[in-house]
Design a protein around this motif. Sequence first.
Motif, PDB file in Angstrom:
ATOM      1  N   PRO A  31       0.833  -1.214   0.000  1.00 43.38           N
ATOM      2  CA  PRO A  31       0.000   0.000   0.000  1.00 43.38           C
ATOM      3  C   PRO A  31       0.862   1.256   0.000  1.00 43.38           C
ATOM      4  N   VAL A  32       0.336   2.305  -0.598  1.00 38.11           N
ATOM      5  CA  VAL A  32       0.998   3.603  -0.583  1.00 38.11           C
ATOM      6  C   VAL A  32       0.522   4.364   0.647  1.00 38.11           C
ATOM      7  N   LEU A  33       1.461   4.834   1.452  1.00 42.72           N
ATOM      8  CA  LEU A  33       1.092   5.531   2.677  1.00 42.72           C
ATOM      9  C   LEU A  33       0.385   6.850   2.371  1.00 42.72           C
ATOM     10  N   ALA A  34      -0.593   7.162   3.206  1.00 44.24           N
ATOM     11  CA  ALA A  34      -1.255   8.455   3.115  1.00 44.24           C
ATOM     12  C   ALA A  34      -0.282   9.558   3.522  1.00 44.24           C
ATOM     13  N   ASP A  35      -0.632  10.783   3.189  1.00 50.47           N
ATOM     14  CA  ASP A  35       0.184  11.915   3.609  1.00 50.47           C
ATOM     15  C   ASP A  35       0.253  11.971   5.130  1.00 50.47           C
ATOM     16  N   PRO A  36       1.337  12.505   5.687  1.00 49.99           N
ATOM     17  CA  PRO A  36       1.444  12.600   7.147  1.00 49.99           C
ATOM     18  C   PRO A  36       0.384  13.527   7.710  1.00 49.99           C
ATOM     19  N   PRO A  37       0.030  13.323   8.977  1.00 53.59           N
ATOM     20  CA  PRO A  37      -0.975  14.196   9.594  1.00 53.59           C
ATOM     21  C   PRO A  37      -0.413  15.604   9.798  1.00 53.59           C
ATOM     22  N   PRO A  38      -1.274  16.577  10.054  1.00 53.95           N
ATOM     23  CA  PRO A  38      -0.791  17.933  10.342  1.00 53.95           C
ATOM     24  C   PRO A  38       0.126  17.920  11.564  1.00 53.95           C
ATOM     25  N   PRO A  39       1.091  18.821  11.628  1.00 52.14           N
ATOM     26  CA  PRO A  39       1.975  18.889  12.798  1.00 52.14           C
ATOM     27  C   PRO A  39       1.176  19.001  14.098  1.00 52.14           C
ATOM     28  N   GLY A  40       1.615  18.230  15.082  1.00 51.87           N
ATOM     29  CA  GLY A  40       0.951  18.270  16.375  1.00 51.87           C
ATOM     30  C   GLY A  40      -0.248  17.351  16.493  1.00 51.87           C
ATOM     31  N   ALA A  55       7.609   7.993  19.412  1.00 55.45           N
ATOM     32  CA  ALA A  55       6.815   6.910  19.995  1.00 55.45           C
ATOM     33  C   ALA A  55       7.671   6.038  20.906  1.00 55.45           C
ATOM     34  N   LEU A  56       8.871   5.689  20.442  1.00 57.29           N
ATOM     35  CA  LEU A  56       9.747   4.842  21.260  1.00 57.29           C
ATOM     36  C   LEU A  56      10.137   5.553  22.548  1.00 57.29           C
ATOM     37  N   LYS A  57      10.393   6.830  22.471  1.00 59.16           N
ATOM     38  CA  LYS A  57      10.729   7.591  23.672  1.00 59.16           C
ATOM     39  C   LYS A  57       9.550   7.636  24.633  1.00 59.16           C
ATOM     40  N   ALA A  58       8.345   7.826  24.099  1.00 59.46           N
ATOM     41  CA  ALA A  58       7.153   7.888  24.951  1.00 59.46           C
ATOM     42  C   ALA A  58       6.825   6.550  25.576  1.00 59.46           C
ATOM     43  N   LEU A  59       7.292   5.462  24.967  1.00 58.96           N
ATOM     44  CA  LEU A  59       7.041   4.136  25.500  1.00 58.96           C
ATOM     45  C   LEU A  59       8.124   3.668  26.486  1.00 58.96           C
ATOM     46  N   SER A  60       9.213   4.403  26.534  1.00 61.39           N
ATOM     47  CA  SER A  60      10.314   3.997  27.392  1.00 61.39           C
ATOM     48  C   SER A  60      10.088   4.477  28.813  1.00 61.39           C
ATOM     49  N   GLU A  61      10.830   3.896  29.724  1.00 61.82           N
ATOM     50  CA  GLU A  61      10.746   4.314  31.128  1.00 61.82           C
ATOM     51  C   GLU A  61      11.326   5.709  31.297  1.00 61.82           C
ATOM     52  N   SER A  99      -0.831   9.799  26.488  1.00 61.39           N
ATOM     53  CA  SER A  99      -0.748  10.997  27.310  1.00 61.39           C
ATOM     54  C   SER A  99       0.503  11.808  27.004  1.00 61.39           C
ATOM     55  N   ARG A 100       1.634  11.125  26.898  1.00 63.92           N
ATOM     56  CA  ARG A 100       2.896  11.831  26.656  1.00 63.92           C
ATOM     57  C   ARG A 100       2.921  12.513  25.295  1.00 63.92           C
ATOM     58  N   LEU A 101       2.220  11.938  24.323  1.00 65.77           N
ATOM     59  CA  LEU A 101       2.195  12.507  22.971  1.00 65.77           C
ATOM     60  C   LEU A 101       1.007  13.440  22.753  1.00 65.77           C
ATOM     61  N   SER A 102       0.163  13.574  23.780  1.00 60.00           N
ATOM     62  CA  SER A 102      -1.096  14.331  23.634  1.00 60.00           C
ATOM     63  C   SER A 102      -1.844  13.858  22.392  1.00 60.00           C
ATOM     64  N   ALA A 103      -1.942  12.542  22.258  1.00 57.41           N
ATOM     65  CA  ALA A 103      -2.485  11.929  21.056  1.00 57.41           C
ATOM     66  C   ALA A 103      -3.995  11.757  21.135  1.00 57.41           C
ATOM     67  N   ILE A 104      -4.580  11.527  19.985  1.00 65.87           N
ATOM     68  CA  ILE A 104      -6.005  11.250  19.858  1.00 65.87           C
ATOM     69  C   ILE A 104      -6.192   9.737  19.854  1.00 65.87           C
ATOM     70  N   GLU A 105      -7.069   9.240  20.690  1.00 65.44           N
ATOM     71  CA  GLU A 105      -7.334   7.806  20.739  1.00 65.44           C
ATOM     72  C   GLU A 105      -8.279   7.399  19.602  1.00 65.44           C
ATOM     73  N   VAL A 106      -7.922   6.279  18.944  1.00 62.73           N
ATOM     74  CA  VAL A 106      -8.765   5.710  17.889  1.00 62.73           C
ATOM     75  C   VAL A 106      -9.053   4.267  18.284  1.00 62.73           C
ATOM     76  N   PRO A 107     -10.100   4.022  19.069  1.00 59.92           N
ATOM     77  CA  PRO A 107     -10.380   2.661  19.539  1.00 59.92           C
ATOM     78  C   PRO A 107     -10.918   1.779  18.418  1.00 59.92           C
ATOM     79  N   MET A 108     -10.467   0.535  18.394  1.00 60.04           N
ATOM     80  CA  MET A 108     -11.000  -0.438  17.445  1.00 60.04           C
ATOM     81  C   MET A 108     -10.644  -1.832  17.905  1.00 60.04           C
ATOM     82  N   GLY A 109     -11.091  -2.819  17.140  1.00 62.34           N
ATOM     83  CA  GLY A 109     -11.013  -4.205  17.571  1.00 62.34           C
ATOM     84  C   GLY A 109      -9.698  -4.904  17.325  1.00 62.34           C
ATOM     85  N   SER A 110      -9.629  -5.732  16.302  1.00 69.22           N
ATOM     86  CA  SER A 110      -8.548  -6.700  16.158  1.00 69.22           C
ATOM     87  C   SER A 110      -7.189  -6.045  15.917  1.00 69.22           C
TER      88      SER A 110
END
Length: 237
Positions: free
Chosen positions: A119-128, A231-237, A148-159
């Motif tokens: 697949p061809v990736l979509a354009d990146p999201p707006p900054p922030g 993402a890796l930094k936000a997941l680290s201790e 929380s650390r990324l002030s991200a938007i949650e996108v809940p879904m299943g599998s």
Amino acid sequence: MDDHTLAATLAAEAGELLLSIRELGGRVGDLRSNRLLLDRLARARPADLVLSEESPDDLARTERSRVWIVDPLDGTREFGEPGRTDWAVHVALAIDGDPVVGAVALPAAGTVLHTGQPPVLADPPPPGTVRVALSRSRPSFDVLRMVSRLSAIEVPMGSAGAKAMAVVRGQADIYAHSGGQYEWDSCAPVAVARAAGLHVSRLDGSPLRYNRPDPYLPDLLICRPELAEQALKALSE
């Protein structure tokens, strides 16, 4: 038929079967989809072995270079809820532990994403703006902390497959998981995501390896490459 086309064809066939028997419930779907995939692989690739969520594990696979890793129905609960599209079929081939071939069918969404035509990736999201695909029922502490650390938007879904393909399809930017999965949960999604140019790794940044004696693979990160360091930094201790 090459391996990529075979994976995509089998995922699509299993998806069509599942749609036709959806009213029978997830357990029937698991078993019938598994039977279809095992039969087709036995005919098409008789020298290869298979690791499937729905079959006894033959550890002879660890001595083979080529092993198919399949999840006949990823998202059994979502499959059993009428109208939901966030369930999948996974068909992957690991060669010497590397997930080089993969197909993820999203049957209720009418699509199959695979490594034969990355697949061809979509354009990146707006900054922030960062969207994180996470479990709709039991997101882990590590993932919620990252959100929380990324002030991200949650996108809940299943599998797992649906969440991973949400990043591939541009519906989310990160999919991180901790707290327990198996190789069949991630092998095909990781193969497709990597072929599309996404970052794929364990949560500590180490490579994902497959066809190990113990198929338990507790965590992974799939994300847009420009967000990997954050993402890796936000997941680290």
